[in-house]
Write a protein that holds these residues in place. Structure first.
Motif, short mmCIF file in Angstrom:
data_model
loop_
_atom_site.label_atom_id
_atom_site.label_comp_id
_atom_site.label_asym_id
_atom_site.label_seq_id
_atom_site.Cartn_x
_atom_site.Cartn_y
_atom_site.Cartn_z
N VAL A 183 51.94 -16.74 -21.40
CA VAL A 183 51.24 -15.45 -21.40
C VAL A 183 50.46 -15.36 -22.71
O VAL A 183 51.02 -15.04 -23.76
N ASP A 184 49.16 -15.63 -22.66
CA ASP A 184 48.39 -15.69 -23.90
C ASP A 184 48.09 -14.31 -24.47
O ASP A 184 48.40 -13.28 -23.86
N GLU A 185 47.48 -14.29 -25.65
CA GLU A 185 47.25 -13.02 -26.34
C GLU A 185 46.31 -12.11 -25.56
O GLU A 185 46.49 -10.88 -25.56
N ALA A 186 45.33 -12.68 -24.88
CA ALA A 186 44.41 -11.87 -24.09
C ALA A 186 45.15 -11.15 -22.96
O ALA A 186 44.87 -9.98 -22.66
N THR A 187 46.09 -11.86 -22.35
CA THR A 187 46.88 -11.25 -21.28
C THR A 187 47.77 -10.15 -21.83
O THR A 187 47.88 -9.07 -21.24
N GLN A 188 48.39 -10.41 -22.97
CA GLN A 188 49.22 -9.38 -23.59
C GLN A 188 48.39 -8.15 -23.95
O GLN A 188 48.84 -7.01 -23.74
N LYS A 189 47.19 -8.37 -24.45
CA LYS A 189 46.32 -7.25 -24.79
C LYS A 189 45.97 -6.44 -23.55
O LYS A 189 46.00 -5.20 -23.57
N ALA A 190 45.67 -7.13 -22.45
CA ALA A 190 45.35 -6.44 -21.20
C ALA A 190 46.54 -5.63 -20.70
O ALA A 190 46.37 -4.51 -20.19
N MET A 191 47.74 -6.16 -20.87
CA MET A 191 48.94 -5.43 -20.46
C MET A 191 49.09 -4.15 -21.26
O MET A 191 49.36 -3.08 -20.70
N HIS A 192 48.90 -4.25 -22.57
CA HIS A 192 49.02 -3.05 -23.42
C HIS A 192 47.93 -2.04 -23.09
O HIS A 192 48.20 -0.84 -22.95
N GLU A 193 46.70 -2.52 -22.95
CA GLU A 193 45.62 -1.59 -22.66
C GLU A 193 45.80 -0.92 -21.31
O GLU A 193 45.45 0.26 -21.14
N GLY A 194 46.36 -1.64 -20.35
CA GLY A 194 46.53 -1.10 -19.02
C GLY A 194 47.76 -0.23 -18.84
O GLY A 194 47.77 0.64 -17.96
N LEU A 195 48.78 -0.44 -19.70
CA LEU A 195 50.06 0.21 -19.44
C LEU A 195 50.57 1.12 -20.55
O LEU A 195 51.47 1.93 -20.30
N ASP A 196 50.03 1.01 -21.75
CA ASP A 196 50.57 1.82 -22.84
C ASP A 196 50.51 3.32 -22.56
O ASP A 196 51.36 4.08 -23.01
N GLY A 197 49.51 3.75 -21.81
CA GLY A 197 49.38 5.17 -21.51
C GLY A 197 50.08 5.62 -20.24
O GLY A 197 50.04 6.80 -19.89
N HIS A 198 50.75 4.69 -19.56
CA HIS A 198 51.41 5.03 -18.30
C HIS A 198 52.70 5.80 -18.58
O HIS A 198 53.54 5.33 -19.35
N PRO A 199 52.91 6.95 -17.98
CA PRO A 199 54.08 7.77 -18.30
C PRO A 199 55.41 7.16 -17.91
O PRO A 199 56.45 7.59 -18.43
N LYS A 200 55.40 6.17 -17.02
CA LYS A 200 56.66 5.58 -16.56
C LYS A 200 56.95 4.22 -17.17
O LYS A 200 58.00 3.64 -16.90
N VAL A 201 56.05 3.70 -17.99
CA VAL A 201 56.15 2.32 -18.47
C VAL A 201 56.37 2.26 -19.98
O VAL A 201 55.68 2.95 -20.74
N THR A 202 57.31 1.42 -20.40
CA THR A 202 57.57 1.16 -21.82
C THR A 202 57.45 -0.33 -22.07
O THR A 202 58.05 -1.14 -21.35
#
Length: 232
Positions: free
Chosen positions: A173-192
């Protein structure tokens, strides 16, 4: 107490097995342990046993049963690692989610346990995300899930709590994928999301050279607290 149980697939025409670890008393809830690409091996069974020690009914379904039932591989043995990669390429993940859903139904109907969580590792980490989006599982944890960036279009369907453990030096899981995960999920109310700096894929495995003891204990403690809050 541990045993092998039989689960009926959603189509009702076939069955598959699952390793089950039972607590000493009435379960506080149930946790499905979703395998890595190495099958329901000793490490996955140990994950179940530890959850049973915490008071949960823990089941690890054999998700590779359509390819070959009962596969157990060791990631530290290179030919077995390569065989696991080949199996992953043949594995139908959408069907795997249906088998996880069948396991949820089995727990609620046959075992009489209403609240069900799941925790997955590697391939299982990806399947955990998919289960959170596609089933009514009550709470979900994924360790070093692969390719979750390609599943972010399903995040709107996540209705129950989801926790993801992300090692920052994951070779899969490269850094770009990790960045996409954070950008896509950090604001999700159910996801940590929890990052583990400098660690590689498989850091929380029970056995073998991939394990990083301190980080594994930290991640597992977070998982335990998460399930205590959301499952019981």
């Amino acid at each position: 107490m541990s045993e092998t149980v039989t689960i009926t697939a959603l189509d009702g025409g076939e069955t598959f097995s699952a390793y089950a670890a039972r607590p000493a008393g009435t379960p506080r809830g149930a946790i499905i342990v979703i395998q890595e690409i190495f099958g329901v091996n000793a490490g996955i069974r140990r994950k179940c046993d530890k959850l049973a020690e915490e008071g949960y009914l823990a089941l690890a379904p054999d998700l590779f049963w359509r390819l070959e039932p009962g596969i157990e591989l060791d990631p530290d043995v290179e030919p077995e690692f390569q065989r696991a990669l080949d199996l992953m390429g043949k594995f139908n993940q959408d069907q795997g989610i249906r088998d996880i859903e069948a396991t949820i139904h089995h727990i609620r109907r046959e075992e009489g346990v209403a609240k069900v969580g799941c925790v997955g590792y590697c391939l299982g980490g990806r399947l955990s995300f998919m289960a959170a989006a596609r089933t009514d599982v009550n709470a979900t944890v994924g360790y070093y899930g692969v390719g979750i960036d390609g599943l972010l279009g399903e995040k709107h369907a996540i209705a129950h709590p989801l926790m993801l453990h992300i090692p920052t030096k994951d070779g899969f899981v490269d850094e770009a994928t990790q960045k996409a995960m954070h950008e896509g999920l950090d604001g999700h109310p159910k996801v940590t999301l929890h990052d583990y700096e400098g660690l590689d894929h498989g850091f929380a495995t029970e056995f073998g050279k991939r394990r990083s003891e301190d980080a594994a204990q930290l991640a597992d403690r977070r998982t335990s607290e998460f399930f205590a809050l959301h499952i019981g």
